[in-house]
Design a protein around this motif. Structure first.
Motif, PDB file in Angstrom:
ATOM      1  N   SER A 638       0.792  -1.177  -0.210  1.00  0.00           N
ATOM      2  CA  SER A 638       0.156  -0.052   0.111  1.00  0.00           C
ATOM      3  C   SER A 638       0.944   1.245  -0.083  1.00  0.00           C
ATOM      4  O   SER A 638       0.305   2.074  -0.640  1.00  0.00           O
ATOM      5  CB  SER A 638      -0.897  -0.086   1.206  1.00  0.00           C
ATOM      6  OG  SER A 638      -0.009  -0.067   2.460  1.00  0.00           O
ATOM      7  N   ASP A 639       1.976   1.216   0.623  1.00  0.00           N
ATOM      8  CA  ASP A 639       2.867   2.425   0.591  1.00  0.00           C
ATOM      9  C   ASP A 639       3.336   2.666  -0.649  1.00  0.00           C
ATOM     10  O   ASP A 639       3.594   3.787  -1.391  1.00  0.00           O
ATOM     11  CB  ASP A 639       4.139   2.265   1.491  1.00  0.00           C
ATOM     12  CG  ASP A 639       3.856   2.238   2.999  1.00  0.00           C
ATOM     13  OD1 ASP A 639       2.701   2.526   3.406  1.00  0.00           O
ATOM     14  OD2 ASP A 639       4.608   1.487   3.744  1.00  0.00           O
ATOM     15  N   VAL A 640       3.853   1.418  -1.412  1.00  0.00           N
ATOM     16  CA  VAL A 640       4.399   1.684  -2.844  1.00  0.00           C
ATOM     17  C   VAL A 640       3.234   2.143  -3.639  1.00  0.00           C
ATOM     18  O   VAL A 640       3.426   2.968  -4.837  1.00  0.00           O
ATOM     19  CB  VAL A 640       4.630   0.180  -3.366  1.00  0.00           C
ATOM     20  CG1 VAL A 640       5.029   0.194  -4.839  1.00  0.00           C
ATOM     21  CG2 VAL A 640       5.926  -0.408  -2.571  1.00  0.00           C
ATOM     22  N   THR A 641       1.773   1.603  -3.821  1.00  0.00           N
ATOM     23  CA  THR A 641       1.022   2.081  -4.575  1.00  0.00           C
ATOM     24  C   THR A 641       0.586   3.561  -4.456  1.00  0.00           C
ATOM     25  O   THR A 641       0.074   4.299  -5.347  1.00  0.00           O
ATOM     26  CB  THR A 641      -0.217   1.277  -4.754  1.00  0.00           C
ATOM     27  OG1 THR A 641      -0.679   0.850  -3.627  1.00  0.00           O
ATOM     28  CG2 THR A 641       0.153  -0.173  -5.413  1.00  0.00           C
ATOM     29  N   ASN A 642       0.417   3.918  -3.162  1.00  0.00           N
ATOM     30  CA  ASN A 642       0.159   5.117  -2.735  1.00  0.00           C
ATOM     31  C   ASN A 642       0.773   6.106  -3.125  1.00  0.00           C
ATOM     32  O   ASN A 642       0.768   7.440  -3.250  1.00  0.00           O
ATOM     33  CB  ASN A 642       0.141   5.264  -1.236  1.00  0.00           C
ATOM     34  CG  ASN A 642      -1.221   4.788  -0.699  1.00  0.00           C
ATOM     35  OD1 ASN A 642      -2.230   4.463  -1.352  1.00  0.00           O
ATOM     36  ND2 ASN A 642      -1.305   4.427   0.607  1.00  0.00           N
ATOM     37  N   VAL A 643       2.095   5.930  -3.741  1.00  0.00           N
ATOM     38  CA  VAL A 643       2.851   6.926  -4.213  1.00  0.00           C
ATOM     39  C   VAL A 643       2.233   7.735  -5.531  1.00  0.00           C
ATOM     40  O   VAL A 643       2.524   8.838  -5.816  1.00  0.00           O
ATOM     41  CB  VAL A 643       4.272   6.357  -4.968  1.00  0.00           C
ATOM     42  CG1 VAL A 643       4.711   7.249  -5.887  1.00  0.00           C
ATOM     43  CG2 VAL A 643       5.204   5.795  -3.783  1.00  0.00           C
ATOM     44  N   GLY A 644       1.282   6.964  -6.131  1.00  0.00           N
ATOM     45  CA  GLY A 644       0.663   7.426  -7.053  1.00  0.00           C
ATOM     46  C   GLY A 644       0.486   6.890  -8.448  1.00  0.00           C
ATOM     47  O   GLY A 644       1.089   5.634  -8.498  1.00  0.00           O
ATOM     48  N   TRP A 645      -0.075   7.133  -9.663  1.00  0.00           N
ATOM     49  CA  TRP A 645      -0.201   6.571 -10.795  1.00  0.00           C
ATOM     50  C   TRP A 645       1.070   7.566 -11.830  1.00  0.00           C
ATOM     51  O   TRP A 645       1.316   8.438 -11.658  1.00  0.00           O
ATOM     52  CB  TRP A 645      -1.288   6.962 -11.425  1.00  0.00           C
ATOM     53  CG  TRP A 645      -2.707   6.206 -10.850  1.00  0.00           C
ATOM     54  CD1 TRP A 645      -2.669   5.430  -9.642  1.00  0.00           C
ATOM     55  CD2 TRP A 645      -3.800   6.122 -11.347  1.00  0.00           C
ATOM     56  NE1 TRP A 645      -3.758   4.980  -9.444  1.00  0.00           N
ATOM     57  CE2 TRP A 645      -4.397   5.495 -10.459  1.00  0.00           C
ATOM     58  CE3 TRP A 645      -4.358   6.781 -12.384  1.00  0.00           C
ATOM     59  CZ2 TRP A 645      -6.110   5.182 -10.484  1.00  0.00           C
ATOM     60  CZ3 TRP A 645      -5.760   6.353 -12.798  1.00  0.00           C
ATOM     61  CH2 TRP A 645      -6.649   5.737 -11.646  1.00  0.00           C
ATOM     62  N   TYR A 646       1.544   6.402 -12.564  1.00  0.00           N
ATOM     63  CA  TYR A 646       2.657   6.948 -13.539  1.00  0.00           C
ATOM     64  C   TYR A 646       1.933   7.066 -14.974  1.00  0.00           C
ATOM     65  O   TYR A 646       1.105   6.505 -15.411  1.00  0.00           O
ATOM     66  CB  TYR A 646       3.687   5.724 -13.611  1.00  0.00           C
ATOM     67  CG  TYR A 646       4.552   5.880 -12.473  1.00  0.00           C
ATOM     68  CD1 TYR A 646       5.847   6.330 -12.384  1.00  0.00           C
ATOM     69  CD2 TYR A 646       4.182   5.176 -11.444  1.00  0.00           C
ATOM     70  CE1 TYR A 646       6.582   6.216 -11.376  1.00  0.00           C
ATOM     71  CE2 TYR A 646       5.035   5.140 -10.333  1.00  0.00           C
ATOM     72  CZ  TYR A 646       6.355   5.760 -10.321  1.00  0.00           C
ATOM     73  OH  TYR A 646       6.985   5.583  -9.365  1.00  0.00           O
ATOM     74  N   ASN A 647       2.466   8.191 -15.465  1.00  0.00           N
ATOM     75  CA  ASN A 647       2.168   8.533 -16.814  1.00  0.00           C
ATOM     76  C   ASN A 647       0.698   8.773 -16.768  1.00  0.00           C
ATOM     77  O   ASN A 647       0.036   8.606 -18.061  1.00  0.00           O
ATOM     78  CB  ASN A 647       2.519   7.651 -18.124  1.00  0.00           C
ATOM     79  CG  ASN A 647       4.014   7.422 -17.978  1.00  0.00           C
ATOM     80  OD1 ASN A 647       4.625   8.253 -17.315  1.00  0.00           O
ATOM     81  ND2 ASN A 647       4.580   6.503 -18.773  1.00  0.00           N
ATOM     82  N   VAL A 648      -0.016   9.648 -16.122  1.00  0.00           N
ATOM     83  CA  VAL A 648      -1.290  10.267 -16.057  1.00  0.00           C
ATOM     84  C   VAL A 648      -1.508  11.140 -17.330  1.00  0.00           C
ATOM     85  O   VAL A 648      -0.604  12.116 -17.120  1.00  0.00           O
ATOM     86  CB  VAL A 648      -1.757  10.562 -14.736  1.00  0.00           C
ATOM     87  CG1 VAL A 648      -3.164  11.402 -14.871  1.00  0.00           C
ATOM     88  CG2 VAL A 648      -1.715   9.369 -13.865  1.00  0.00           C
ATOM     89  N   GLY A 649      -2.362  11.052 -17.854  1.00  0.00           N
ATOM     90  CA  GLY A 649      -2.903  12.086 -19.069  1.00  0.00           C
ATOM     91  C   GLY A 649      -1.822  12.213 -20.038  1.00  0.00           C
ATOM     92  O   GLY A 649      -0.682  11.535 -20.060  1.00  0.00           O
ATOM     93  N   GLY A 650      -2.100  12.708 -21.026  1.00  0.00           N
ATOM     94  CA  GLY A 650      -1.346  12.637 -22.259  1.00  0.00           C
ATOM     95  C   GLY A 650      -0.157  13.822 -22.353  1.00  0.00           C
ATOM     96  O   GLY A 650       0.503  13.693 -23.213  1.00  0.00           O
TER      97      GLY A 650
END
Ligand SMILES: Nc1ncnc2c1ncn2[C@@H]1O[C@H](COP(=O)(O)OS(=O)(=O)O)[C@@H](OP(=O)(O)O)[C@H]1O
Length: 717
Positions: A638-650
């Motif tokens: 959960s710590d890892v994925t909470n960092v966020g999403w990569y390459n969001v939006g164009g």
């Protein structure tokens, strides 16, 4: 001792700053592949002032406008200022390597050429390593509690290197400091009994077991000998080949002549003790990850071996715009997984002329495996999924033995035994219409805008599009809408995929014409039984090869109807297909043919992740992937994925992470002008009637996909 010749440090002191030009580095997924390949063939140019970029050069940043750009690149040959005229300065990085930075004033054209030159020579093809999250998870205090000392050290008999008092360069490892209890549990550490891990670790696990049974009841001296014997008998350290010390005369290593495949297994000296001893400094340094440097030879090196190099344990094969970057960065945050030097190596697609050694040089070397206690490394190249040729190459290049030793080409069936030793395959699939929207923005709007602003774009009718105008002007005058592009493609796809259509005919002709073709038996078997045909959608429906200045076959007519709009973008990735790439069943049937031909194989060799499961239930998803790879459980997902999403939006650049709370604004344009946002939105808008068409088009393919992968993705359509 390790020398700079052998390795460089990434993630250590030297910081690779901002990287290639955005518009160029953003080339990310398979959509760009053929264009790049084509350009590689066309362009053979040197950089400014006649200096050609070397393999070891690294473009670090580009500034400037349309006409003039300043390119900063590292020149690891220390060839400062010999050709590039403007300025130069030396920088010391990590107290290990002296990097020379050289700046050159070049035109936009040269800038592109420089990049192409670099690509042609097999440099990066997209992002460079950024490891924003590793440190957080790999070096926390709990890690040591969760993960005891690494088996490698234990096999040597040390509970820690400090205890063993190894000094770099010392002539012998002090085996008298042998620990009597091996501080690991083979069953847990390797998940051996639960979900057998890669074949390459089995030998180590057996050695550990042997060590343990021999160890019981023996005195210290016997133990030392036993450890030494067990240790030196290992042919690999899991993923890694022992480093040759020195290369033995006359040994024949793995080699690739031209495009031929490896002809013999590696022959190297095994000297594990020496590896630890001569690399004690690196091994003890758990902060750095060391990548072996591939030293390009002018002549083919007969004795080239893979000593010290490590193999990938997993390949994330795509699909592009489905969250491959997040999955890769999450996964490489597992404490037992090391990242490649770049997320996407694309070896099996764009760099097949290169040696396996070049490929493996993108993975951490043996010292890092030992030092970091790693079990696995891997890469994520979203361009792999659509191509059967990639699949064939993965099997033939990475298999430990070669059933084609007699030089005869043979079909998949003779290679089946090898599949178990290959990297595990991870695919990721996203609701196809969402993927199409993402791809449209990333692969079309963003690069086209950049190109038009710079004044170097041509319209479909071949006229220059004026530069320096407001985005609103371009968006409203020169861009096709998503629906326009998608409608045209859908029409072409329907034609191609109908029973007995081009899809089937092309695939049969290309892959089942000759008996020794890799997929001959698979295609024949399917034709003779009632099984569905394999279809190479990219090849059959869009044509494999095309020019980077001529629109794709599906959009040719559209270009004639709207000659003022932009379709083909020289030097930039343009969507090869917006719609077809979401019909995942077509490429995945090929991957399952090789990696999932039995129920057991489906469980052990190939896993498909649904993007949407990563959005909401990342932890469960990551736990499943962990199990699939045979890695030990990790309690900080959960710590890892909470960092966020990569390459969001164009428009966000490559390999950047967006915090979840930014998500709402993630798609908004950087421009404040609401009219521009509105125009962007209007272009991505899909009418109800077309939406219905799309949903109907995808439905049967989605159903077939769910059947193949044995689960349903939580897709809204
Ligand atoms: N965890 C998670 N859950 C759901 N969706 C996610 C996640 N991480 C990334 N994304 C979305 O995936 C898109 C980027 O995909 P890729 O990284 O594969 O892009 S690329 O092909 O490597 O360029 C990109 O989609 P769009 O924002 O719609 O463009 C990301 O927002």
């Amino acid at each position: 001792m390790r020398t700079n010749e052998e390795s460089y440090v990434a993630g250590g002191g030297h910081k690779r700053t901002s990287l290639v030009p955005r518009s160029l580095s953003d080339a990310s997924d398979g959509d760009v592949g053929n264009e790049r390949r084509e350009r590689q063939g066309l362009i053979d140019v040197v950089g400014p002032s006649g200096r050609s970029l070397e393999e070891t050069d690294l473009v670090t940043s580009v500034d400037g406008d349309a006409d003039h750009s300043t390119i900063y690149f590292t020149d690891s040959t220390d060839n400062v200022g010999t050709r590039c005229s403007c300025k130069s300065k030396a920088v010391t990085g990590a107290a290990v390597i002296i990097f020379a930075f050289t700046a050159c004033l070049v035109t936009e054209n040269e800038r592109i050429r420089l990049y192409l030159q670099r690509t042609r020579r097999g440099g990066y093809s997209g992002s460079k390593p950024r490891m924003p999250s590793h440190g957080n998870y790999k070096h926390n205090e709990n890690e040591h509690k969760t993960y005891p000392a690494f088996p490698a050290k234990a096999l040597l008999g040390f509970s820690s290197l400090e205890n063993a008092k190894i000094t770099p360069g010392s002539s012998s490892v002090p085996l008298q400091n042998v620990e009597t209890t091996a501080p690991y549990d083979p069953l847990n550490d390797f998940q051996y009994g639960h979900n057998r891990t890669l074949l390459y670790w089995e030998e180590v696990v057996q050695a550990i077991e042997q060590y343990q049974s021999l160890h019981n009841g023996s005195d210290a001296n016997t133990t030392n000998q036993t450890v030494g014997t067990v240790w030196s008998n290992l042919s690999t350290w899991g993923a890694c080949y022992p480093r040759a010390l020195p290369p033995s005369k006359g040994s024949s290593g793995r080699r690739l002549r031209g495009h031929s495949y490896r002809s013999s297994p590696p022959t190297v000296n095994r000297n594990w003790t020496s590896i630890v001893q001569s690399n004690a400094d690196i091994i003890a340094d758990e902060e750095s990850i060391v990548y072996p440097r591939y030293k390009k030879d002018f002549f083919h090196n007969e004795d080239e071996s893979l000593g010290g190099f490590c193999r990938p344990g997993f390949l994330i094969i795509g699909q592009g715009k489905c969250g491959t970057s997040s999955l890769y960065h999450y996964l490489t945050s597992h404490p037992r997984v090391l990242p490649a030097s770049e997320k996407q190596v694309h070896y099996f697609l764009y760099h097949t002329h290169r040696s396996l050694k070049w490929y493996y040089s993108h993975f951490p070397g043996i010292e890092s495996f030992l030092g970091r206690g790693a079990l696995m490394t891997g890469e994520a190249s979203p361009g792999y999924m659509p191509y059967p040729s990639v699949l064939e190459m993965v099997v033939k290049r990475l298999s430990p033995s070669n059933p084609e030793e007699d030089g005869e080409s043979k079909g998949l069936d003779v290679w089946r035994e090898e599949v178990r030793s290959l990297p595990k395959i991870i695919a990721i699939v996203r609701e196809p219409i969402d993927r199409a929207v993402s791809s449209y923005k990333y692969n079309y709007i963003t690069p086209a805008l950049k190109r038009m602003r710079s004044g170097t774009a041509l319209s479909a009718g071949g006229d220059p599009i004026p530069g320096g105008r407001n985005d609103l002007y371009y968006l409203t005058n020169h861009m096709f809408s998503l629906e326009e592009l998608a409608r045209a493609e859908l029409q072409a796809l329907r034609r191609c995929l109908k029973a007995g259509g081009q899809g089937e005919r092309y695939t049969r002709k290309r892959y089942a014409k000759y008996k020794d073709s890799f997929f001959y038996d698979s295609i024949k078997r399917r034709n003779e039984s009632n099984e569905r045909h394999l279809i190479h959608l990219d090849g059959a429906c869009y044509k494999d090869s095309f020019s980077n200045t001529i629109p794709r076959v599906q959009w040719k007519e559209l270009g004639k109807e709207h000659p003022n709009k932009i379709l083909a973008l020289p030097d930039l990735q343009l969507i090869q297909s917006i719609i077809g790439r979401g019909a995942y069943i077509f490429p995945l049937e090929w991957w399952y043919e090789v990696f999932g031909s039995s129920v057991k194989d489906r469980e052990e060799r190939i896993q498909v992740v649904c993007t949407e499961d990563m959005a909401d239930g990342s932890v469960d998803t990551m736990e499943n992937v962990t199990k699939f790879l045979g890695l030990p459980e990790f309690d900080s997902w959960s710590d890892v994925t909470n960092v966020g999403w990569y390459n969001v939006g164009g428009h966000r650049g490559y390999d950047t992470v967006t915090q979840l709370h930014d998500e709402d604004g993630a798609d908004a344009s950087d421009d404040e002008d609401p009219a521009i946002d509105k125009a962007r939105l209007a272009l991505s808008f899909i009418s109800d009637s077309f939406m219905k068409e799309l949903v109907e088009f995808y439905r049967p393919y989605n159903e077939r996909l769910f059947e193949l992968i044995g689960k349903r993705c939580p897709w809204k359509y």
